[in-house]
Design an enzyme around this catalytic site. Structure first.
Site, PDB file in Angstrom:
ATOM      1  N   VAL A  64      13.460   5.143 -11.601  1.00 31.68           N
ATOM      2  CA  VAL A  64      12.717   3.901 -11.819  1.00 31.68           C
ATOM      3  C   VAL A  64      11.274   4.141 -12.258  1.00 31.68           C
ATOM      4  CG1 VAL A  64      14.154   2.529 -10.285  1.00 31.68           C
ATOM      5  CG2 VAL A  64      12.130   3.709  -9.352  1.00 31.68           C
ATOM      6  N   SER A 141       8.117  -2.787   3.619  1.00 32.71           N
ATOM      7  CA  SER A 141       8.222  -2.070   4.895  1.00 32.71           C
ATOM      8  C   SER A 141       7.206  -2.640   5.860  1.00 32.71           C
ATOM      9  CB  SER A 141       7.953  -0.572   4.698  1.00 32.71           C
ATOM     10  OG  SER A 141       7.822   0.093   5.944  1.00 32.71           O
ATOM     11  N   TYR A 154       2.798   5.996   1.472  1.00 35.70           N
ATOM     12  CA  TYR A 154       3.916   5.062   1.652  1.00 35.70           C
ATOM     13  C   TYR A 154       3.408   3.670   2.019  1.00 35.70           C
ATOM     14  CZ  TYR A 154       8.345   3.238   3.491  1.00 35.70           C
ATOM     15  OH  TYR A 154       9.454   2.481   3.728  1.00 35.70           O
ATOM     16  N   ALA A 155       2.470   3.610   2.966  1.00 39.92           N
ATOM     17  CA  ALA A 155       1.930   2.321   3.385  1.00 39.92           C
ATOM     18  C   ALA A 155       1.220   1.624   2.233  1.00 39.92           C
ATOM     19  CB  ALA A 155       0.979   2.513   4.565  1.00 39.92           C
ATOM     20  N   ALA A 156       0.451   2.385   1.454  1.00 40.39           N
ATOM     21  CA  ALA A 156      -0.242   1.793   0.307  1.00 40.39           C
ATOM     22  C   ALA A 156       0.757   1.260  -0.715  1.00 40.39           C
ATOM     23  CB  ALA A 156      -1.163   2.826  -0.333  1.00 40.39           C
ATOM     24  N   SER A 157       1.817   2.012  -0.945  1.00 42.94           N
ATOM     25  CA  SER A 157       2.814   1.572  -1.927  1.00 42.94           C
ATOM     26  C   SER A 157       3.530   0.315  -1.460  1.00 42.94           C
ATOM     27  CB  SER A 157       3.827   2.691  -2.197  1.00 42.94           C
ATOM     28  OG  SER A 157       4.689   2.915  -1.089  1.00 42.94           O
ATOM     29  N   LYS A 158       3.867   0.245  -0.196  1.00 49.23           N
ATOM     30  CA  LYS A 158       4.594  -0.915   0.302  1.00 49.23           C
ATOM     31  C   LYS A 158       3.681  -2.131   0.457  1.00 49.23           C
ATOM     32  CE  LYS A 158       8.679   0.935   0.523  1.00 49.23           C
ATOM     33  NZ  LYS A 158       9.760   0.468  -0.374  1.00 49.23           N
ATOM     34  N   ILE A 187      15.016   1.240  10.945  1.00 49.03           N
ATOM     35  CA  ILE A 187      16.363   1.152  10.383  1.00 49.03           C
ATOM     36  C   ILE A 187      16.878   2.569  10.143  1.00 49.03           C
ATOM     37  CG2 ILE A 187      17.762   0.324   8.460  1.00 49.03           C
ATOM     38  CD1 ILE A 187      16.660  -1.916  10.208  1.00 49.03           C
TER      39      ILE A 187
END
Length: 249
Positions: A64, A141, A154-158, A187
């Site tokens: 992607v 997330s 990850y937090a910045a992306s989400k 999860i």
């Protein structure tokens, strides 16, 4: 229920975890499926299981982050299955690092897949969704909603996915296209199963992320995706809904 009869859904990250669970849930409700992932063998397994549920399936190995591959993939999906009604952006990666040790290349890769990939898929799909008055369900997330140690990229992306989804919802609401986010937490997926606390990290910080009701399988998220993507969710747009066992309550 057959809420997706005569409808086509594009699902990224369909080889495993939430993407696979979403593919099988929508297949069971009558959807034709365009399934994307970079893990060819696991993607084949999802496609096989979806076909056994009666779905027409077009599977494609698509990164992607690759602008031309995404554009070609959307064209191929529409050519094979007809107009798109639903887009589910599930593809994502997660890594844990002390932020001061995080390499730029790793930061860029996380944002490239999780955020830029979501943008590219939506950009190419929206002209088709406008024609069908379809909708987008993005997987964000709980890490994008609260402080999450060792997961700055990850937090910045989400967090970006949340903001991007709200922007889409407002921009296209009067044209009949909805956009929503689900925000999983705790999860059981291949991503979470690979969780390791970075060396020297304070393990007590892990307790801040624990659910009140224990971990759950990816089908719990797929249930919500199916609701939001169906006509039953027709009055819901610009929303972000947690599926986290009460961890942020």
């Amino acid at each position: 229920m057959k809420r997706f009869e005569n409808k086509t859904a594009l699902i990224t990250g369909a080889a495993s975890g939430i993407g696979r669970a979403t593919a099988l849930r929508l297949a069971s409700e009558g959807a034709a499926l365009a399934l994307w992932d970079v893990q060819a063998a696991a993607l084949d397994a999802t496609a096989k299981d979806a076909r056994e549920l009666g779905a027409r399936v077009e599977r494609a190995v698509v990164d992607v982050q690759d602008e031309s591959a995404v554009a070609a993939g959307v064209r191929a999906a529409v050519d094979a299955l007809g107009p798109l009604d639903v887009v589910c952006n599930v593809a994502g990666i997660l890594r844990f690092d002390h932020t001061h040790e995080l390499a730029l290349a790793d930061w860029s890769r996380v944002l490239g897949i999780n955020l830029t990939g979501t943008f590219l898929v939506c950009r190419e799909a929206i002209p088709h969704l406008l024609a069908t008055r379809g909708n987008v369900v993005n997987v964000a997330s709980t890490a994008g909603m609260t402080g999450h140690p060792w997961a700055a990229a990850y937090a910045a992306s989400k967090g970006g996915v949340l903001a991007f989804t709200r922007a889409l919802a407002v921009e296209y609401a009067r044209q009949g296209v909805r956009a929503n986010c689900v925000c999983p937490g705790s999860i059981e997926t291949p991503i979470t199963q690979a969780f390791r606390v970075p060396e020297g990290a304070n393990p007590k910080l892990v307790r801040r992320m624990m659910p009140l009701t224990g971990f759950a399988g990816p089908e719990k998220v797929a249930n919500l995706v199916a609701l939001l993507a169906s006509d039953e969710g027709s009055h819901i747009t610009g929303e972000e809904i947690r599926v986290d066992g009460g961890a942020l309550s």
